[in-house]
Scaffold this motif. Structure first.
Motif, mmCIF file in Angstrom:
data_model
loop_
_atom_site.group_PDB
_atom_site.id
_atom_site.type_symbol
_atom_site.label_atom_id
_atom_site.label_comp_id
_atom_site.label_asym_id
_atom_site.label_seq_id
_atom_site.Cartn_x
_atom_site.Cartn_y
_atom_site.Cartn_z
ATOM 1 N N UNK A 87 -19.153 1.728 8.032
ATOM 2 C CA UNK A 87 -18.767 2.244 9.050
ATOM 3 C C UNK A 87 -17.722 2.100 10.034
ATOM 4 N N UNK A 88 -16.594 2.880 9.927
ATOM 5 C CA UNK A 88 -15.470 2.081 9.663
ATOM 6 C C UNK A 88 -14.289 4.141 10.170
ATOM 7 N N UNK A 89 -13.315 4.163 10.583
ATOM 8 C CA UNK A 89 -12.624 5.065 9.965
ATOM 9 C C UNK A 89 -12.476 5.097 8.796
ATOM 10 N N UNK A 90 -11.629 4.930 8.294
ATOM 11 C CA UNK A 90 -11.567 5.157 6.978
ATOM 12 C C UNK A 90 -13.012 6.091 6.453
ATOM 13 N N UNK A 91 -13.736 5.198 6.171
ATOM 14 C CA UNK A 91 -15.284 5.981 5.491
ATOM 15 C C UNK A 91 -14.827 7.403 6.130
ATOM 16 N N UNK A 92 -14.898 7.710 6.798
ATOM 17 C CA UNK A 92 -15.584 9.418 7.870
ATOM 18 C C UNK A 92 -14.759 10.097 6.863
ATOM 19 N N UNK A 93 -15.605 11.000 6.281
ATOM 20 C CA UNK A 93 -15.140 12.036 5.081
ATOM 21 C C UNK A 93 -13.874 12.323 5.283
ATOM 22 N N UNK A 94 -13.618 12.646 6.238
ATOM 23 C CA UNK A 94 -12.307 13.365 7.105
ATOM 24 C C UNK A 94 -11.314 12.571 7.023
ATOM 25 N N UNK A 95 -11.698 11.225 6.646
ATOM 26 C CA UNK A 95 -10.575 9.887 6.688
ATOM 27 C C UNK A 95 -10.354 10.021 4.792
ATOM 28 N N UNK A 96 -10.710 11.252 4.007
ATOM 29 C CA UNK A 96 -10.840 10.040 2.403
ATOM 30 C C UNK A 96 -9.054 10.604 2.337
ATOM 31 N N UNK A 97 -8.912 11.203 3.097
ATOM 32 C CA UNK A 97 -7.319 11.844 1.744
ATOM 33 C C UNK A 97 -7.005 10.658 2.683
ATOM 34 N N UNK A 98 -6.625 9.611 3.384
ATOM 35 C CA UNK A 98 -5.585 8.778 3.551
ATOM 36 C C UNK A 98 -6.005 8.315 1.865
ATOM 37 N N UNK A 99 -4.419 7.338 1.459
ATOM 38 C CA UNK A 99 -4.394 7.157 0.312
ATOM 39 C C UNK A 99 -4.167 5.763 -0.117
ATOM 40 N N UNK A 100 -4.976 5.118 -1.148
ATOM 41 C CA UNK A 100 -4.492 3.727 -0.819
ATOM 42 C C UNK A 100 -3.285 3.331 -1.135
ATOM 43 N N UNK A 101 -1.694 3.823 -0.998
ATOM 44 C CA UNK A 101 -0.400 3.224 -1.212
ATOM 45 C C UNK A 101 -0.215 3.135 0.575
ATOM 46 N N UNK A 102 -0.500 3.578 0.949
ATOM 47 C CA UNK A 102 -0.223 3.356 2.792
ATOM 48 C C UNK A 102 -0.735 2.084 2.566
ATOM 49 N N UNK A 103 -1.809 2.506 2.863
ATOM 50 C CA UNK A 103 -2.678 1.346 3.655
ATOM 51 C C UNK A 103 -1.893 -0.300 2.866
ATOM 52 N N UNK A 104 -1.782 0.258 0.766
ATOM 53 C CA UNK A 104 -1.025 -1.520 0.574
ATOM 54 C C UNK A 104 -0.080 -1.727 0.678
ATOM 55 N N UNK A 105 0.942 -0.360 1.478
ATOM 56 C CA UNK A 105 2.193 -0.596 1.454
ATOM 57 C C UNK A 105 1.736 -1.734 3.568
ATOM 58 N N UNK A 106 0.619 -1.600 4.510
ATOM 59 C CA UNK A 106 1.057 -2.105 4.535
ATOM 60 C C UNK A 106 0.404 -3.339 5.183
ATOM 61 N N UNK A 107 -0.813 -3.606 3.905
ATOM 62 C CA UNK A 107 -0.939 -5.355 3.489
ATOM 63 C C UNK A 107 0.028 -5.791 2.824
ATOM 64 N N UNK A 108 0.333 -5.096 2.029
ATOM 65 C CA UNK A 108 2.007 -5.996 1.439
ATOM 66 C C UNK A 108 3.232 -6.411 3.257
ATOM 67 N N UNK A 109 3.369 -5.727 3.571
ATOM 68 C CA UNK A 109 4.168 -5.829 4.351
ATOM 69 C C UNK A 109 3.476 -6.806 5.679
ATOM 70 N N UNK A 110 1.925 -7.326 5.631
ATOM 71 C CA UNK A 110 1.564 -8.275 6.844
ATOM 72 C C UNK A 110 1.810 -9.572 6.190
ATOM 73 N N UNK A 111 1.701 -9.033 4.574
ATOM 74 C CA UNK A 111 1.757 -10.730 3.747
ATOM 75 C C UNK A 111 3.257 -10.762 3.403
ATOM 76 N N UNK A 112 3.935 -10.316 3.924
ATOM 77 C CA UNK A 112 5.835 -10.798 3.414
ATOM 78 C C UNK A 112 5.448 -11.367 4.746
ATOM 79 N N UNK A 113 5.472 -11.069 6.295
ATOM 80 C CA UNK A 113 5.465 -11.588 7.299
ATOM 81 C C UNK A 113 5.163 -12.295 7.689
#
Length: 316
Positions: A87-113
């Motif tokens: 039960x989160x934003x991403x699991x809404x069917x209308x958000x399933x088009x958000x690509x893993x590449x974008x999420x990973x870019x943010x996670x990697x940037x946060x890890x770098x910080x």
């Protein structure tokens, strides 16, 4: 091309958004981290550059995440939360088009910080996302602009909070949507220029092929052939990897991919702005950066109702 970007921010998640409070407005500053994490912007710039080198859609996907995040609960990185019960934003069917590449870019940037001892656990995921979006734009040839910082992360993300406008929205519907975020028609048209990057799934525009008189007939034939061989088409086939004003020039010739793109030219009330941006890339860049700054102020959290997440995917 293994992954694609679906329709960008015009399919942005929209829910109940609290506009910027005076307290939140006061806390946002471009030099917010000057003494807290002085190397922040250089760290994120380097990380996003690496992500974009590894995946050609990482940049557009990260930019799209910023729109989706701000439009739901405000710019609080709630789009990044993954709840164990689904039960989160991403699991809404209308958000399933958000690509893993974008999420990973943010996670990697946060890890770098957080790998910098001076910065560790002091920078919000919301601010990392805002800076990564700027890098996605500037590293694709678009404008480099100062990003206001000082956001706190939200703790809540639910499927029911996500409502998506349609890619066949007319101008009145688009204006109503963006007005709800405190943005003007000019802001909306400028932000639409983000569709100079990325691609869209064929089902999101196939109904227009051969039926929508505003679509150039030759372009319609090209799309018919494209979708017979693959599942997507570029939102801006002229320069799909470059952030420029060709999106608007495409609209002038009936080559807007989505109905919600092309309507900006077919409707006389917005055509003048499209023509102006098509002829003046510098003005488009200027208005885009102003609109991004305004978008980045939507629903900002403070220490009173937010936190600085250690893990962007999980509230503390």
């Amino acid at each position: 091309m293994a992954h694609i970007i679906r329709p960008s921010f015009l399919a942005a998640a929209v829910g109940v958004v609290v506009l910027l409070s005076p307290l939140a407005a006061a806390q946002l500053k471009t030099d917010y981290y000057a003494s807290i994490c002085p190397n922040l912007e250089a760290i994120i710039q380097s990380s996003v550059k690496q992500s974009m080198a590894q995946s050609q859609i990482a940049g557009p996907a990260a930019l799209r995440l910023f729109f989706h995040d701000c439009a739901v609960r405000g710019c609080d990185a709630s789009i990044m939360i993954v709840n164990s019960n689904g039960d989160d934003d991403w699991h809404n069917p209308d958000n399933q088009s958000l690509k893993p590449d974008g999420f990973q870019a943010i996670l990697d940037a946060k890890a770098a910080v957080d790998s910098d001892p001076q910065c560790r656990y002091k920078v919000s995921c919301a601010d990392v996302l805002a800076l990564a979006a700027r890098e996605a734009v500037s590293q694709s040839g678009g404008p480099y602009y100062e990003v206001e910082l000082g956001r706190y992360d939200g703790r809540i993300s639910t499927k029911t909070s996500v409502v998506l406008p349609h890619t066949d929205f007319n101008l009145d519907q688009l204006n109503a949507f963006f007005s709800g975020l405190g943005l003007s028609q000019t802001d909306m048209i400028a932000l639409s220029g983000a569709h100079t990057l990325g691609a869209a799934d064929c089902p999101s525009f196939q109904s227009r092929i051969g039926t929508d008189p505003s679509m150039d007939s030759a372009f319609a034939g090209q799309l018919q052939s494209t979708c017979a061989g693959q599942t997507f088409a570029f939102l801006d086939a002229m320069t799909p990897a470059s952030f420029d004003n060709s999106y608007y020039r495409n609209l002038q010739t009936g080559r807007g991919l989505l109905g919600s793109d092309q309507v900006l030219y077919t409707d006389q009330r917005s055509r003048g702005t499209v023509n102006y941006y098509a002829a003046n890339q510098g003005t488009f860049f200027y208005d885009f950066t102003n609109a991004m700054t305004k978008l980045g102020r939507v629903g900002v959290k403070t220490a009173a109702n937010g936190e600085i997440r250690r893990d962007c995917q999980t509230p503390n």
